[in-house]
Design a protein around this motif. Structure first.
Motif, PDB file in Angstrom:
ATOM      1  N   ARG A   1      34.456 113.683  67.322  1.00 29.75           N
ATOM      2  CA  ARG A   1      33.337 114.490  66.831  1.00 29.75           C
ATOM      3  C   ARG A   1      31.976 113.919  67.204  1.00 29.75           C
ATOM      4  O   ARG A   1      30.970 114.644  67.175  1.00 29.75           O
ATOM      5  CB  ARG A   1      33.465 114.713  65.325  1.00 29.75           C
ATOM      6  CG  ARG A   1      33.422 113.491  64.488  1.00 29.75           C
ATOM      7  CD  ARG A   1      34.074 113.737  63.115  1.00 29.75           C
ATOM      8  NE  ARG A   1      33.561 114.907  62.425  1.00 29.75           N
ATOM      9  CZ  ARG A   1      34.269 115.611  61.531  1.00 29.75           C
ATOM     10  NH1 ARG A   1      35.500 115.261  61.224  1.00 29.75           N
ATOM     11  NH2 ARG A   1      33.730 116.658  60.933  1.00 29.75           N
ATOM     12  N   HIS A   2      31.894 112.632  67.586  1.00 28.13           N
ATOM     13  CA  HIS A   2      30.612 112.053  67.979  1.00 28.13           C
ATOM     14  C   HIS A   2      30.372 112.192  69.485  1.00 28.13           C
ATOM     15  O   HIS A   2      29.333 111.777  69.988  1.00 28.13           O
ATOM     16  CB  HIS A   2      30.545 110.571  67.578  1.00 28.13           C
ATOM     17  CG  HIS A   2      31.592 109.715  68.219  1.00 28.13           C
ATOM     18  ND1 HIS A   2      32.894 109.711  67.792  1.00 28.13           N
ATOM     19  CD2 HIS A   2      31.525 108.851  69.257  1.00 28.13           C
ATOM     20  CE1 HIS A   2      33.590 108.871  68.532  1.00 28.13           C
ATOM     21  NE2 HIS A   2      32.781 108.341  69.433  1.00 28.13           N
TER      22      HIS A   2
ATOM     23  N   ALA B   1      30.240 111.685  58.417  1.00 26.94           N
ATOM     24  CA  ALA B   1      28.815 111.638  58.075  1.00 26.94           C
ATOM     25  C   ALA B   1      27.974 111.634  59.347  1.00 26.94           C
ATOM     26  O   ALA B   1      28.137 110.795  60.231  1.00 26.94           O
ATOM     27  CB  ALA B   1      28.521 110.403  57.237  1.00 26.94           C
ATOM     28  N   GLY B   2      27.091 112.588  59.444  1.00 25.03           N
ATOM     29  CA  GLY B   2      26.214 112.680  60.604  1.00 25.03           C
ATOM     30  C   GLY B   2      26.794 113.450  61.764  1.00 25.03           C
ATOM     31  O   GLY B   2      26.085 113.732  62.742  1.00 25.03           O
ATOM     32  N   TYR B   3      28.075 113.797  61.684  1.00 27.04           N
ATOM     33  CA  TYR B   3      28.724 114.525  62.773  1.00 27.04           C
ATOM     34  C   TYR B   3      29.498 115.712  62.201  1.00 27.04           C
ATOM     35  O   TYR B   3      30.728 115.735  62.194  1.00 27.04           O
ATOM     36  CB  TYR B   3      29.664 113.600  63.558  1.00 27.04           C
ATOM     37  CG  TYR B   3      28.955 112.422  64.167  1.00 27.04           C
ATOM     38  CD1 TYR B   3      28.222 112.554  65.342  1.00 27.04           C
ATOM     39  CD2 TYR B   3      29.002 111.162  63.550  1.00 27.04           C
ATOM     40  CE1 TYR B   3      27.553 111.472  65.897  1.00 27.04           C
ATOM     41  CE2 TYR B   3      28.346 110.083  64.095  1.00 27.04           C
ATOM     42  CZ  TYR B   3      27.618 110.228  65.267  1.00 27.04           C
ATOM     43  OH  TYR B   3      26.967 109.154  65.815  1.00 27.04           O
ATOM     44  N   PRO B   4      28.793 116.720  61.708  1.00 31.05           N
ATOM     45  CA  PRO B   4      29.463 117.863  61.079  1.00 31.05           C
ATOM     46  C   PRO B   4      30.297 118.638  62.087  1.00 31.05           C
ATOM     47  O   PRO B   4      30.002 118.645  63.290  1.00 31.05           O
ATOM     48  CB  PRO B   4      28.293 118.705  60.566  1.00 31.05           C
ATOM     49  CG  PRO B   4      27.147 118.347  61.451  1.00 31.05           C
ATOM     50  CD  PRO B   4      27.324 116.891  61.765  1.00 31.05           C
TER      51      PRO B   4
ATOM     52  N   ILE C   1      41.042 120.263  61.181  1.00 31.47           N
ATOM     53  CA  ILE C   1      39.799 119.494  61.253  1.00 31.47           C
ATOM     54  C   ILE C   1      39.851 118.375  60.221  1.00 31.47           C
ATOM     55  O   ILE C   1      40.139 118.622  59.044  1.00 31.47           O
ATOM     56  CB  ILE C   1      38.564 120.383  60.991  1.00 31.47           C
ATOM     57  CG1 ILE C   1      38.430 121.453  62.079  1.00 31.47           C
ATOM     58  CG2 ILE C   1      37.291 119.553  60.909  1.00 31.47           C
ATOM     59  CD1 ILE C   1      37.270 122.430  61.846  1.00 31.47           C
ATOM     60  N   HIS C   2      39.566 117.139  60.650  1.00 28.18           N
ATOM     61  CA  HIS C   2      39.381 116.053  59.701  1.00 28.18           C
ATOM     62  C   HIS C   2      38.167 116.392  58.829  1.00 28.18           C
ATOM     63  O   HIS C   2      37.047 116.517  59.337  1.00 28.18           O
ATOM     64  CB  HIS C   2      39.102 114.731  60.427  1.00 28.18           C
ATOM     65  CG  HIS C   2      40.333 114.026  60.910  1.00 28.18           C
ATOM     66  ND1 HIS C   2      41.080 114.468  61.970  1.00 28.18           N
ATOM     67  CD2 HIS C   2      40.932 112.879  60.472  1.00 28.18           C
ATOM     68  CE1 HIS C   2      42.088 113.639  62.176  1.00 28.18           C
ATOM     69  NE2 HIS C   2      42.031 112.668  61.271  1.00 28.18           N
ATOM     70  N   ALA C   3      38.390 116.540  57.538  1.00 27.67           N
ATOM     71  CA  ALA C   3      37.293 116.918  56.640  1.00 27.67           C
ATOM     72  C   ALA C   3      37.623 116.479  55.223  1.00 27.67           C
ATOM     73  O   ALA C   3      38.778 116.500  54.806  1.00 27.67           O
ATOM     74  CB  ALA C   3      37.063 118.434  56.671  1.00 27.67           C
ATOM     75  N   GLY C   4      36.580 116.090  54.497  1.00 27.23           N
ATOM     76  CA  GLY C   4      36.776 115.741  53.101  1.00 27.23           C
ATOM     77  C   GLY C   4      37.478 114.419  52.898  1.00 27.23           C
ATOM     78  O   GLY C   4      38.117 114.204  51.872  1.00 27.23           O
TER      79      GLY C   4
END
Length: 364
Positions: A149-150, A179-182, A202-205
């Motif tokens: 994601r970055h 964090a910082g890469y929504p 999606i990796h989330a939470g």
């Protein structure tokens, strides 16, 4: 009345794994062998057991930098087609030995280009390794290709997922620091996948909170949530017999959006303080679509059977609970409906029934 499942018996149960990273489950001896063969000289130990202990210690150190260093070593030795094929084959073999009958294992092709391998060759090597291991050890392994994601290669990786979806790739994922890469930074890739009728998680939470989950679902259209433990932040009165779901939590439950939870890993990353306090207990009691997973078997020193056994110890789960988690996972897999149904009715339910009952007597 049935006896409490033991680790030995859980290993015999037909299990389903949806969240496992290829570079997080390499055998220590394989890391040593590949380092020697490829000239990788940065390993912290050259003995397999010493290296295993180092990986576990680093993952539990509380230092994000040291935790991330572990992946630099596994990825560092996975830079050739032969290495990728071997690691994928051994992954299938190890999962089958633990009683897993279906798995979706993810990896990021862009991390394996250090020696100039094209992305296509990287994917083909992994898919081949999974297929060979699956045929020989009686397990089906689907590949999830992951974009970081970055970075800015998500569209390229999404196109790979579509190109190879009839050759072993079953879906797409994004991973890395939240964090910082929504996830909305990669909206074009997700919209492309939707147009192509392709599946993605999606990796989330995990490291971030509700905004990450909300964006993954409502902006990006994720089929599943990687981890998703922070959905509990949208549930109030959690310590009462009448927990109250907020609108996002209710939506996730109502829509049966699968949560790919990894208990041991979630402890290591600070998403939970102990197994007994892990949100999986509450979410299971509220009938969210919860699944149980390993994340990184090497770094966490775990197997899927051990993850189940920890939950049995913490929440006094029985065979019906473990079958419920397993059927959830199979329902949520990225293969076709008929294939999922065949595994549920032909393998999973009969397998759990045999473990739960021996004839007319409970399993001793």
């Amino acid at each position: 009345m049935t006896d409490r499942p033991t680790l030995e018996d859980i290993r015999r149960a037909p299990k389903v794994l949806l969240h496992d990273h290829l570079d997080g489950g390499v055998r220590p001896q394989t890391v040593v062998d590949l380092a020697r063969a490829g000239g990788y000289r940065n390993l912290p130990a050259e003995d397999a057991e010493e290296l295993r202990a180092w990986f576990t210690s680093a993952a539990d150190s509380g230092s994000l930098e040291r935790y991330l260093e572990t992946f630099s070593h596994t990825v560092g030795v996975m830079q050739s087609e032969d290495a990728l094929r071997r690691v994928a084959y051994e992954c299938a073999e190890d999962l089958a030995a633990d009683g897993v009958v279906y798995a979706e294992v993810r990896f990021a092709p862009e991390l394996h280009t250090q020696t100039g391998l094209p992305l296509e060759k990287i994917v083909e090597a992994v898919v081949t390794g999974f297929a060979e291991g699956g045929r020989e050890h009686g397990i089906r392994v689907g590949t999830l290709v992951t974009a970081m994601r970055h970075q800015a290669r998500s569209m390229e990786i999404a196109e790979l997922a579509v190109r190879y979806r009839d050759a072993g790739v079953v879906g797409f994922d994004i991973a890395g620091a939240e964090a910082g890469y929504p996830p909305t930074r990669h909206l074009d890739a997700f919209e492309y996948l939707q147009r192509e009728n392709a599946h993605f998680t999606i990796h989330a939470g995990e490291g971030f909170g509700l905004p990450s989950i909300w964006q993954a679902i409502q902006w990006c259209g994720a089929d599943r949530l990687g981890h998703g433990v922070r959905i509990v932040d949208d549930i109030t009165d959690r310590d009462t017999d009448r927990p109250q779901l907020g609108r996002l939590a209710a939506y996730v439950r109502d829509k049966r959006i699968p949560l790919e939870m990894c208990p041991t890993s979630n402890l290591q990353t600070g998403a939970a303080r102990s197994i007994a306090e892990h949100p999986i207990g509450l979410l299971r009691s509220l009938y969210f679509r919860v699944t149980v997973n390993t994340d990184n078997r090497l770094m966490s020193g775990t197997t899927l059977s051990e993850e189940f056994a920890k939950l049995v110890g913490a929440f006094d789960y029985d065979w019906d609970d473990l079958r419920w988690f397993t059927v959830n996972a199979m329902k949520s897999a990225f293969i076709g409906f008929d294939e999922r149904l065949e595994l549920i009715n032909g393998v999973i339910k009969p397998g759990f029934d045999r473990l739960k009952w021996h004839g007319d007597r409970p399993l001793a």
